[in-house]
Design an enzyme around this catalytic site. Structure first.
Site, mmCIF file in Angstrom:
data_model
loop_
_atom_site.group_PDB
_atom_site.id
_atom_site.type_symbol
_atom_site.label_atom_id
_atom_site.label_comp_id
_atom_site.label_asym_id
_atom_site.label_seq_id
_atom_site.Cartn_x
_atom_site.Cartn_y
_atom_site.Cartn_z
ATOM 1 N N HIS A 114 18.737 -29.400 -16.924
ATOM 2 C CA HIS A 114 18.790 -28.694 -18.203
ATOM 3 C C HIS A 114 19.017 -29.667 -19.359
ATOM 4 O O HIS A 114 18.844 -29.307 -20.529
ATOM 5 C CB HIS A 114 19.911 -27.654 -18.147
ATOM 6 C CG HIS A 114 19.842 -26.624 -19.225
ATOM 7 N ND1 HIS A 114 18.735 -26.430 -20.021
ATOM 8 C CD2 HIS A 114 20.770 -25.712 -19.653
ATOM 9 C CE1 HIS A 114 18.976 -25.448 -20.883
ATOM 10 N NE2 HIS A 114 20.202 -25.008 -20.690
ATOM 11 N N ASP A 153 -0.408 -22.960 -8.883
ATOM 12 C CA ASP A 153 -1.249 -23.151 -7.693
ATOM 13 C C ASP A 153 -1.328 -24.649 -7.410
ATOM 14 O O ASP A 153 -1.834 -25.418 -8.231
ATOM 15 C CB ASP A 153 -2.635 -22.557 -7.961
ATOM 16 C CG ASP A 153 -3.588 -22.686 -6.781
ATOM 17 O OD1 ASP A 153 -3.257 -23.375 -5.795
ATOM 18 O OD2 ASP A 153 -4.685 -22.105 -6.867
#
Length: 448
Positions: free
Chosen positions: A156, A369
């Protein structure tokens, strides 16, 4: 279920970072962000069960090679945090773990155990390892014949939700051979330069360590439409999907908290918002870094009703756009410092029931993908902070929403039995019953 680690290695960028890019400056927002990993897990089915071992080796090789190629464009993420001003971009690489599990992916999806999912992540929840080590950790867990789970953690310290999405799209594009279609922009520090934050070190937030439990809720699209209809009012004539779902969860959670404490405390709902679209002129979505802020909605001690909660959520957004964004662009450091002090004051107050919302319902995570088709399920499971709600689109792609809700054990006991909640949400439904697994495409096999 037992996950066995079979290999660990460091994946470095496939080409070296130029000398002039070896020092990366953090932005003011990055400086304030914690060095914890944001968790995501992608589950992909495998249609070829006959040559599973061979296919797993191919998939592993393809993931690591495409990751190495992706890191050449996202070079700061292959570096190490030097201090709260700089990332050292000397191509240290990212941690990559390979694992095996002796069960079927279909078994995991049929009977979801949310706590067990953490075994598919290459780090402990709430770990601050990224403050001294890899800014990215990846774990590929291969199931017995029918699929793979890809667990990802991005620090983060340099990534918010939009950056997370940009990196994953970039990695996916590289795996598909079209990596040059996703180009990250690294100009956030020029817009919001880092500052000396020593005056803010005494304002660290201490989150509750109370024992909490996690539940998964699915709001089907027709139920959300019905919920939007009853939450609409003259003040908010057309609530968004997220506003309607958030209001219902907030109401039921607050009812549970008030029933247990027998105290009518006011409540504050804090929701993260992407600043890229708020700033004038807007910033591209592929601008890398922490470029988020928080909007607040407040509920007083009076009776809770859904239309009123939706109005408060909408009002919080409008106030943020009118007031905070202008202050931010006039004097970013002053605006952020004032907001941070207000947040600390509210966190420390025991007179407010505080809830935190992360809304990722518009991120196209089901489009990720790696060369063998789209995932059958994606989850942002993880984290154990009390009163945390996470929203994301469900895999049906029809407007349904999946919510992960973390509450104290006592509050969750009442929350998960709330009749109004269950009129619109299904509690942890089987993924196989909702939508059978789609097998992987043969693209990867034919390309290697």
């Amino acid at each position: 279920m037992k996950v066995d680690i079979v290999a660990k290695e460091i994946i470095k960028p496939s080409s070296p970072t130029p000398d002039n890019l070896r020092s990366f400056k953090l932005s003011l927002f990055d400086q304030l962000a914690p060095a914890v990993y944001g968790p995501m897990i992608f589950f992909y089915p495998n249609g070829d069960t006959t040559h599973h071992a061979f296919l797993a080796d191919q998939q592993s090789h393809h993931l690591k090679k495409s990751l190495a190629d992706t890191l050449t464009r996202f070079f700061p993420l292959a570096g190490r945090i030097k201090d709260n001003f700089t990332i050292d971009c000397n191509d240290y690489g990212v941690g990559c773990v390979e694992a095996r599990v002796n069960c079927l992916l279909s078994e995991i999806l049929e009977h979801l155990d949310l706590e067990a999912l953490n075994q598919f992540l290459p780090f402990e929840l709430d770990s601050t390892e990224s403050s001294t080590d890899s800014l990215i950790l990846v774990q590929s867990t291969f199931f017995n014949c029918d699929g793979v789970a890809i667990g990802v953690g991005l620090s983060h310290k340099l990534t918010d939700g939009a950056t997370y999405g940009t990196f994953l799209k970039g990695w996916s594009a590289t795996a598909l051979g079209v990596g040059d279609t996703v180009v990250p922009l690294f100009n956030a520090s020029s817009l919001f330069p880092p500052r000396n934050l020593s005056t803010m070190t005494s304002m660290a937030l201490n989150f509750s360590k109370e024992k909490c439990v996690l539940r998964r809720l699915v709001f089907a699209a027709p139920k959300i439409d019905a919920l939007k209809a009853i939450t609409a009012s003259p003040g908010v004539q057309n609530p968004t999907r997220a506003e309607a779902v958030t209001a219902l969860i907030w109401k039921c959670a607050l009812n549970a908290a008030r029933s247990n404490s027998r105290i009518l405390r006011p409540s504050l709902l804090s929701q993260s918002v992407n600043l890229r679209s708020q700033i004038v002129p807007p910033l591209p979505e592929n601008t890398i870094g922490n470029l988020g802020a928080h909007i607040s909605a407040r509920k007083d001690e009076s009776e809770i009703e859904l239309q009123g909660l939706v109005r408060e959520i909408r009002r919080g957004k409008q106030d943020f756009s009118k007031k905070y964004v202008k202050k931010l662009q006039d004097d970013a450091f002053k605006a952020i410092t004032e907001t941070f002090k207000e947040a600390v004051s509210m966190f420390k107050s025991r007179d407010i029931e505080f809830y935190k919302l992360t809304n990722m319902s518009n991120f196209p995570f089901y489009e990720i993908d790696f060369g063998w088709g789209k995932p059958t399920w994606v989850t942002i499971s993880g984290a154990t902070l009390k009163n945390l709600v996470k929203l994301m689109d469900s895999r049906e792609g029809d407007g349904s929403i999946e919510a992960l809700v973390i509450l104290s054990e006592k509050d969750m006991t009442l929350f998960e039995c709330d009749k109004e909640l269950l009129a619109y949400a299904s509690l942890n439904p089987s993924l196989l019953k909702l939508n059978p697994m789609r097998p992987m495409t043969p693209l990867l096999t034919s390309s290697l």
